[in-house]
Design a protein around this motif. Sequence first.
Motif, PDB file in Angstrom:
ATOM      1  N   TYR A  37      -4.542 -18.233  18.884  1.00 22.91           N
ATOM      2  CA  TYR A  37      -5.714 -17.639  18.239  1.00 22.91           C
ATOM      3  C   TYR A  37      -6.751 -18.713  17.982  1.00 22.91           C
ATOM      4  N   THR A  38      -8.026 -18.320  17.959  1.00 20.44           N
ATOM      5  CA  THR A  38      -9.099 -19.297  17.833  1.00 20.44           C
ATOM      6  C   THR A  38     -10.038 -19.044  16.656  1.00 20.44           C
ATOM      7  N   ALA A  39      -9.745 -18.043  15.843  1.00 17.39           N
ATOM      8  CA  ALA A  39     -10.554 -17.780  14.653  1.00 17.39           C
ATOM      9  C   ALA A  39      -9.647 -17.285  13.530  1.00 17.39           C
ATOM     10  N   LEU A  40      -9.953 -17.715  12.323  1.00 14.82           N
ATOM     11  CA  LEU A  40      -9.168 -17.388  11.138  1.00 14.82           C
ATOM     12  C   LEU A  40     -10.123 -16.904  10.056  1.00 14.82           C
ATOM     13  N   GLU A  41      -9.893 -15.680   9.575  1.00 14.56           N
ATOM     14  CA  GLU A  41     -10.725 -15.080   8.533  1.00 14.56           C
ATOM     15  C   GLU A  41      -9.855 -14.856   7.307  1.00 14.56           C
ATOM     16  N   ILE A  42     -10.289 -15.383   6.174  1.00 11.83           N
ATOM     17  CA  ILE A  42      -9.553 -15.248   4.920  1.00 11.83           C
ATOM     18  C   ILE A  42     -10.392 -14.430   3.950  1.00 11.83           C
ATOM     19  N   THR A  43      -9.815 -13.372   3.395  1.00 12.21           N
ATOM     20  CA  THR A  43     -10.487 -12.561   2.386  1.00 12.21           C
ATOM     21  C   THR A  43      -9.709 -12.668   1.087  1.00 12.21           C
ATOM     22  N   ASN A  44     -10.389 -13.044   0.015  1.00 14.33           N
ATOM     23  CA  ASN A  44      -9.747 -13.110  -1.295  1.00 14.33           C
ATOM     24  C   ASN A  44      -9.781 -11.711  -1.905  1.00 14.33           C
ATOM     25  N   LEU A  45      -8.628 -11.088  -1.998  1.00 12.31           N
ATOM     26  CA  LEU A  45      -8.537  -9.734  -2.536  1.00 12.31           C
ATOM     27  C   LEU A  45      -8.477  -9.690  -4.057  1.00 12.31           C
ATOM     28  N   GLY A  62     -11.943 -28.586  -4.771  1.00 13.04           N
ATOM     29  CA  GLY A  62     -12.035 -27.953  -3.458  1.00 13.04           C
ATOM     30  C   GLY A  62     -13.189 -26.978  -3.402  1.00 13.04           C
ATOM     31  N   VAL A  63     -13.190 -26.171  -2.377  1.00 11.18           N
ATOM     32  CA  VAL A  63     -14.208 -25.135  -2.198  1.00 11.18           C
ATOM     33  C   VAL A  63     -13.665 -23.854  -2.796  1.00 11.18           C
ATOM     34  N   VAL A  64     -14.464 -23.189  -3.599  1.00  4.30           N
ATOM     35  CA  VAL A  64     -14.006 -21.984  -4.288  1.00  4.30           C
ATOM     36  C   VAL A  64     -14.387 -20.745  -3.484  1.00  4.30           C
ATOM     37  N   LEU A  65     -13.424 -19.855  -3.344  1.00  3.60           N
ATOM     38  CA  LEU A  65     -13.628 -18.567  -2.686  1.00  3.60           C
ATOM     39  C   LEU A  65     -13.523 -17.492  -3.772  1.00  3.60           C
ATOM     40  N   PRO A  66     -14.671 -16.966  -4.236  1.00  2.00           N
ATOM     41  CA  PRO A  66     -14.637 -15.955  -5.298  1.00  2.00           C
ATOM     42  C   PRO A  66     -13.881 -14.707  -4.845  1.00  2.00           C
ATOM     43  N   GLN A  67     -13.443 -13.908  -5.807  1.00  2.00           N
ATOM     44  CA  GLN A  67     -12.737 -12.686  -5.444  1.00  2.00           C
ATOM     45  C   GLN A  67     -13.641 -11.795  -4.605  1.00  2.00           C
ATOM     46  N   TYR A  68     -13.027 -11.134  -3.624  1.00  2.00           N
ATOM     47  CA  TYR A  68     -13.683 -10.219  -2.686  1.00  2.00           C
ATOM     48  C   TYR A  68     -14.659 -10.918  -1.747  1.00  2.00           C
ATOM     49  N   SER A  69     -14.505 -12.239  -1.574  1.00  2.00           N
ATOM     50  CA  SER A  69     -15.329 -13.008  -0.646  1.00  2.00           C
ATOM     51  C   SER A  69     -14.513 -13.372   0.584  1.00  2.00           C
ATOM     52  N   ILE A  70     -15.212 -13.787   1.635  1.00  2.00           N
ATOM     53  CA  ILE A  70     -14.576 -14.099   2.911  1.00  2.00           C
ATOM     54  C   ILE A  70     -14.942 -15.509   3.349  1.00  2.00           C
ATOM     55  N   ALA A  71     -13.964 -16.220   3.898  1.00  2.00           N
ATOM     56  CA  ALA A  71     -14.199 -17.500   4.569  1.00  2.00           C
ATOM     57  C   ALA A  71     -13.777 -17.322   6.019  1.00  2.00           C
ATOM     58  N   LEU A  72     -14.529 -17.918   6.940  1.00  2.00           N
ATOM     59  CA  LEU A  72     -14.252 -17.758   8.364  1.00  2.00           C
ATOM     60  C   LEU A  72     -14.285 -19.112   9.049  1.00  2.00           C
ATOM     61  N   TRP A  73     -13.251 -19.386   9.808  1.00  2.00           N
ATOM     62  CA  TRP A  73     -13.213 -20.554  10.673  1.00  2.00           C
ATOM     63  C   TRP A  73     -13.104 -20.020  12.089  1.00  2.00           C
ATOM     64  N   ILE A  96      -4.564 -13.129  -0.815  1.00  2.00           N
ATOM     65  CA  ILE A  96      -5.532 -13.280   0.260  1.00  2.00           C
ATOM     66  C   ILE A  96      -5.046 -12.513   1.490  1.00  2.00           C
ATOM     67  N   ALA A  97      -5.994 -11.954   2.228  1.00  2.00           N
ATOM     68  CA  ALA A  97      -5.695 -11.300   3.507  1.00  2.00           C
ATOM     69  C   ALA A  97      -6.106 -12.269   4.607  1.00  2.00           C
ATOM     70  N   ILE A  98      -5.263 -12.409   5.612  1.00  2.00           N
ATOM     71  CA  ILE A  98      -5.508 -13.340   6.709  1.00  2.00           C
ATOM     72  C   ILE A  98      -5.604 -12.542   7.999  1.00  2.00           C
ATOM     73  N   ASN A  99      -6.744 -12.659   8.677  1.00  2.00           N
ATOM     74  CA  ASN A  99      -6.936 -12.042   9.985  1.00  2.00           C
ATOM     75  C   ASN A  99      -7.116 -13.151  11.007  1.00  2.00           C
ATOM     76  N   GLU A 100      -6.423 -13.029  12.128  1.00  2.00           N
ATOM     77  CA  GLU A 100      -6.548 -14.006  13.203  1.00  2.00           C
ATOM     78  C   GLU A 100      -7.134 -13.313  14.427  1.00  2.00           C
ATOM     79  N   TYR A 101      -8.031 -14.001  15.117  1.00  2.00           N
ATOM     80  CA  TYR A 101      -8.742 -13.433  16.257  1.00  2.00           C
ATOM     81  C   TYR A 101      -8.648 -14.361  17.470  1.00  2.00           C
ATOM     82  N   ILE A 102      -8.815 -13.759  18.628  1.00  2.00           N
ATOM     83  CA  ILE A 102      -9.005 -14.517  19.860  1.00  2.00           C
ATOM     84  C   ILE A 102     -10.470 -14.363  20.209  1.00  2.00           C
TER      85      ILE A 102
END
Length: 103
Positions: A37-45, A62-73, A96-102
Amino acid sequence: MGIIREHTELRYGSLGTTRTVSIDTGAAQLVTITSGYTALEITNLGPIKVAYGDSSILAGSGVVLPQYSIALWEGVVGSFGVYFRADSASAVTSTIAINEYIT
């Protein structure tokens, strides 16, 4: 450690895996991208914010991810991982929810 290229295109039809992880104020928890996989999306639930960074991440750093926000690599090449920890002085847990993408 992996390399991240900028300006890649994420196609949401390329979703590969989805999972959830509980993040607490204990030891920092490593989240890695699955091989292929080449992309990682993290959602703070929620219910609280989480911090992310390297293995020495502490609450309030570190870097803060507020609730209901998304970080994407995206554009990840090779192995890639990031550490998460609940950003609170109290003994609490966030999910956190983790989605992986190609891409």
